[in-house]
Motif scaffolding. Sequence first.
Motif, PDB file in Angstrom:
ATOM      1  N   HIS A 196     -14.400 -62.873 -52.856  1.00 53.30           N
ATOM      2  CA  HIS A 196     -14.349 -61.780 -53.772  1.00 53.30           C
ATOM      3  C   HIS A 196     -13.133 -62.004 -54.675  1.00 53.30           C
ATOM      4  CE1 HIS A 196     -17.218 -59.556 -51.388  1.00 53.30           C
ATOM      5  NE2 HIS A 196     -16.428 -59.714 -50.334  1.00 53.30           N
ATOM      6  N   ALA A 197     -12.693 -62.995 -55.295  1.00 49.65           N
ATOM      7  CA  ALA A 197     -11.400 -63.071 -55.961  1.00 49.65           C
ATOM      8  C   ALA A 197     -11.510 -63.035 -57.464  1.00 49.65           C
ATOM      9  CB  ALA A 197     -10.673 -64.363 -55.534  1.00 49.65           C
ATOM     10  N   PHE A 198     -12.736 -63.314 -58.007  1.00 51.02           N
ATOM     11  CA  PHE A 198     -12.822 -63.481 -59.456  1.00 51.02           C
ATOM     12  C   PHE A 198     -12.564 -62.152 -60.190  1.00 51.02           C
ATOM     13  CE2 PHE A 198     -15.289 -63.554 -63.433  1.00 51.02           C
ATOM     14  CZ  PHE A 198     -14.639 -64.612 -64.060  1.00 51.02           C
ATOM     15  N   LYS A 199     -13.080 -61.045 -59.654  1.00 47.04           N
ATOM     16  CA  LYS A 199     -12.925 -59.786 -60.382  1.00 47.04           C
ATOM     17  C   LYS A 199     -11.468 -59.316 -60.389  1.00 47.04           C
ATOM     18  CE  LYS A 199     -14.023 -56.862 -56.391  1.00 47.04           C
ATOM     19  NZ  LYS A 199     -14.895 -55.778 -55.878  1.00 47.04           N
ATOM     20  N   THR A 200     -10.659 -59.710 -59.394  1.00 49.48           N
ATOM     21  CA  THR A 200      -9.263 -59.281 -59.375  1.00 49.48           C
ATOM     22  C   THR A 200      -8.410 -60.018 -60.390  1.00 49.48           C
ATOM     23  OG1 THR A 200      -8.802 -60.864 -57.599  1.00 49.48           O
ATOM     24  CG2 THR A 200      -9.360 -58.609 -56.957  1.00 49.48           C
ATOM     25  N   LEU A 201      -8.975 -61.084 -61.000  1.00 51.26           N
ATOM     26  CA  LEU A 201      -8.241 -61.751 -62.087  1.00 51.26           C
ATOM     27  C   LEU A 201      -8.244 -60.904 -63.344  1.00 51.26           C
ATOM     28  CD1 LEU A 201      -9.448 -65.407 -61.566  1.00 51.26           C
ATOM     29  CD2 LEU A 201      -7.097 -64.651 -61.484  1.00 51.26           C
ATOM     30  N   ARG A 202      -9.125 -59.892 -63.420  1.00 55.14           N
ATOM     31  CA  ARG A 202      -9.149 -58.917 -64.505  1.00 55.14           C
ATOM     32  C   ARG A 202      -9.230 -59.577 -65.882  1.00 55.14           C
ATOM     33  NH1 ARG A 202      -5.453 -57.679 -60.854  1.00 55.14           N
ATOM     34  NH2 ARG A 202      -3.673 -58.351 -62.116  1.00 55.14           N
ATOM     35  N   GLY A 203     -10.086 -60.640 -66.012  1.00 48.52           N
ATOM     36  CA  GLY A 203     -10.315 -61.301 -67.292  1.00 48.52           C
ATOM     37  C   GLY A 203      -9.254 -62.295 -67.685  1.00 48.52           C
ATOM     38  N   ASN A 204      -8.258 -62.518 -66.869  1.00 52.07           N
ATOM     39  CA  ASN A 204      -7.206 -63.486 -67.188  1.00 52.07           C
ATOM     40  C   ASN A 204      -7.681 -64.908 -66.893  1.00 52.07           C
ATOM     41  OD1 ASN A 204      -5.106 -61.613 -67.934  1.00 52.07           O
ATOM     42  ND2 ASN A 204      -5.017 -61.049 -65.771  1.00 52.07           N
ATOM     43  N   GLN A 205      -7.222 -65.854 -67.703  1.00 48.39           N
ATOM     44  CA  GLN A 205      -7.565 -67.254 -67.467  1.00 48.39           C
ATOM     45  C   GLN A 205      -6.843 -67.782 -66.241  1.00 48.39           C
ATOM     46  OE1 GLN A 205      -6.453 -70.008 -70.587  1.00 48.39           O
ATOM     47  NE2 GLN A 205      -8.269 -71.250 -70.248  1.00 48.39           N
ATOM     48  N   LEU A 206      -5.637 -67.272 -66.012  1.00 48.12           N
ATOM     49  CA  LEU A 206      -4.873 -67.667 -64.821  1.00 48.12           C
ATOM     50  C   LEU A 206      -3.840 -66.595 -64.533  1.00 48.12           C
ATOM     51  CD1 LEU A 206      -1.759 -68.860 -65.620  1.00 48.12           C
ATOM     52  CD2 LEU A 206      -3.189 -70.564 -66.728  1.00 48.12           C
ATOM     53  N   ILE A 207      -3.306 -66.592 -63.329  1.00 42.74           N
ATOM     54  CA  ILE A 207      -2.193 -65.730 -62.936  1.00 42.74           C
ATOM     55  C   ILE A 207      -1.125 -66.621 -62.314  1.00 42.74           C
ATOM     56  CG2 ILE A 207      -1.425 -63.881 -61.422  1.00 42.74           C
ATOM     57  CD1 ILE A 207      -4.103 -62.580 -61.669  1.00 42.74           C
ATOM     58  N   ASP A 208       0.092 -66.542 -62.855  1.00 39.66           N
ATOM     59  CA  ASP A 208       1.221 -67.321 -62.338  1.00 39.66           C
ATOM     60  C   ASP A 208       2.037 -66.416 -61.411  1.00 39.66           C
ATOM     61  OD1 ASP A 208       3.277 -69.011 -61.803  1.00 39.66           O
ATOM     62  OD2 ASP A 208       3.808 -69.433 -63.881  1.00 39.66           O
ATOM     63  N   TYR A 209       2.158 -66.798 -60.147  1.00 36.27           N
ATOM     64  CA  TYR A 209       2.834 -65.981 -59.146  1.00 36.27           C
ATOM     65  C   TYR A 209       4.302 -66.358 -58.950  1.00 36.27           C
ATOM     66  CZ  TYR A 209      -1.616 -63.988 -57.813  1.00 36.27           C
ATOM     67  OH  TYR A 209      -2.801 -63.302 -57.819  1.00 36.27           O
ATOM     68  N   LYS A 210       4.863 -67.139 -59.867  1.00 35.62           N
ATOM     69  CA  LYS A 210       6.253 -67.578 -59.721  1.00 35.62           C
ATOM     70  C   LYS A 210       7.206 -66.398 -59.697  1.00 35.62           C
ATOM     71  CE  LYS A 210       9.695 -70.665 -61.796  1.00 35.62           C
ATOM     72  NZ  LYS A 210       9.969 -71.600 -62.920  1.00 35.62           N
ATOM     73  N   ALA A 211       6.940 -65.389 -60.538  1.00 39.60           N
ATOM     74  CA  ALA A 211       7.832 -64.227 -60.598  1.00 39.60           C
ATOM     75  C   ALA A 211       7.838 -63.438 -59.296  1.00 39.60           C
ATOM     76  CB  ALA A 211       7.429 -63.319 -61.761  1.00 39.60           C
ATOM     77  N   LEU A 212       6.769 -63.545 -58.509  1.00 38.78           N
ATOM     78  CA  LEU A 212       6.686 -62.839 -57.226  1.00 38.78           C
ATOM     79  C   LEU A 212       7.168 -63.683 -56.058  1.00 38.78           C
ATOM     80  CD1 LEU A 212       3.231 -61.066 -57.634  1.00 38.78           C
ATOM     81  CD2 LEU A 212       5.509 -60.151 -58.064  1.00 38.78           C
ATOM     82  N   GLY A 213       7.657 -64.890 -56.323  1.00 39.76           N
ATOM     83  CA  GLY A 213       8.189 -65.736 -55.257  1.00 39.76           C
ATOM     84  C   GLY A 213       7.215 -66.747 -54.711  1.00 39.76           C
ATOM     85  N   LEU A 214       6.066 -66.992 -55.410  1.00 37.39           N
ATOM     86  CA  LEU A 214       5.078 -67.972 -54.953  1.00 37.39           C
ATOM     87  C   LEU A 214       4.871 -69.002 -56.064  1.00 37.39           C
ATOM     88  CD1 LEU A 214       2.954 -68.712 -52.722  1.00 37.39           C
ATOM     89  CD2 LEU A 214       1.289 -67.460 -54.110  1.00 37.39           C
ATOM     90  N   ARG A 215       5.187 -70.235 -55.778  1.00 45.22           N
ATOM     91  CA  ARG A 215       5.043 -71.299 -56.777  1.00 45.22           C
ATOM     92  C   ARG A 215       3.587 -71.773 -56.815  1.00 45.22           C
ATOM     93  NH1 ARG A 215       9.516 -73.266 -59.053  1.00 45.22           N
ATOM     94  NH2 ARG A 215      11.535 -72.634 -58.227  1.00 45.22           N
ATOM     95  N   TYR A 216       2.733 -70.976 -57.466  1.00 44.54           N
ATOM     96  CA  TYR A 216       1.320 -71.304 -57.539  1.00 44.54           C
ATOM     97  C   TYR A 216       0.697 -70.557 -58.710  1.00 44.54           C
ATOM     98  CZ  TYR A 216      -3.585 -71.904 -56.264  1.00 44.54           C
ATOM     99  OH  TYR A 216      -4.919 -72.205 -56.284  1.00 44.54           O
TER     100      TYR A 216
END
Length: 490
Positions: A88-108
Amino acid sequence: MSFVDTLRQWDTAVTCVERQDLSQALRIFLDIQEPNSKICFDIGCLHLLNQDLDAAEKAFDCSIRKDEHLAVAFFQRGMTFYKKERQHAFKTLRGNQLIDYKALGLRYKLYACEVLINVSLAEAQLGHWEKAHENLVKALNYKTDAKLNIIDKALDSALKQKLFKPVEFPSKVLFKPNKHYVAELEKKDYLGKAKVVASVVPQDAFSGFAPLQPQVEDGPTRPKEPEVLRALEGEPHTVLFEFVPETSDELAVVPGNIVFVLQKGADNWASVIFNERRGLVPYNYLEPLEINLASKQNEGTSQPPSRKPPTRPERKQGLTPSGNSSGDTKRKEEQKQPTDNSYIVKVRFTFNFAVSVPPGSPYAILIEKISKKLNCPPTAITLSLTSKATKQSVINASTEMESVWSRARGVHITLWCTTTKQTDGKPQSETHFVALHSYVSSNPEDLSFHQGDTITLLSRINQDWLEGQCNGNTGIFPASFVEEVPVNGQ
């Protein structure tokens, strides 16, 4: 568990993962009592590495419950479902091409095309090759140059109805706590070590909130080292007894302190300097001290006497801490200390205060003291022995004062007071203020209020501070925060 403890355990667990000690890291993570969404995500990743798919699914479910917008948690749970032959992960991207989690402490970086590739693979596993092909075509709309090769390979495999490799989350990549928060876990000494600048004790390295005092009854076996003092104005004296100040212009000293007497008054009070502070001390508490300002060997150590201190001398007007005999002669009645036989009368008004009167004082003396304190005529004051004024409890000029003083406990008695302010025989309206700004203070004696509140004036402390009542509370407040309400506007 506090936030600091959680942060410390989180940082320790991430360090264990970096050292390849996954089992120890998992134990530390599981010991955290209230993990946040990021910590639950890290726990799920470790379970996934250990091939414990059921535990991983529960951990990712917990992470999603705590943060329903954490798309990478949906992605990892989808990978867990895939490995368990579910997706179930595609809808949580909310139309974004990508999400960068670096600001939250995850290098991915989580790419939308990668999520669609895994969705296509799940459809292919179920034999729905048309839906798999549709999702891969849709992935082309979210493609990036870096991920184009992966989509092409997946499309080729789907056309041949062959399964292709899923896009997996990199192993041992976890959420890490904020490095700035971790840096604050170590204790820091912001003030530094105190340094002794000047002292009457040679080679003194003591630092704290109290001066060095003799701690033994007998003097040292060897002669005392020479004392060296800077030359100050006044005559040096040593303090014989402890003195506790009772007014703001008096100075607290203890036996052994060295003070410099600026002036000795006729009332046996001395104006002195101690630790760069000026104040009044009874002269009979002091003893002249001979000091060689250069260097002098003194035999033995002067110890505080064991006899009782002398009685407190009576204060006379005129002597001030600065030594000016023509000082403030308008000392308030309440600042004069009562004699040992005086009664202390505690008066409960809109605020509480106390006055002292001689034993067996008549009603006229008592009401005069209270009248001066409240700054209103005696005829406007009603005294009572109880909180509710009745015929039996009201005190007036016809009351037998012996029965009143017989209710005292020791030298203390409590009375209740109400007033009816009058001017020229007519009732005087109360003075009210309206708050121009909100005033909030942590001091218990201050009155806090909000903008627009109405405040009843009790007294004027000075031109800058007033005493008033608002919302059932009493205290002082700055005059610049309020504006007086005109009488005709009330």
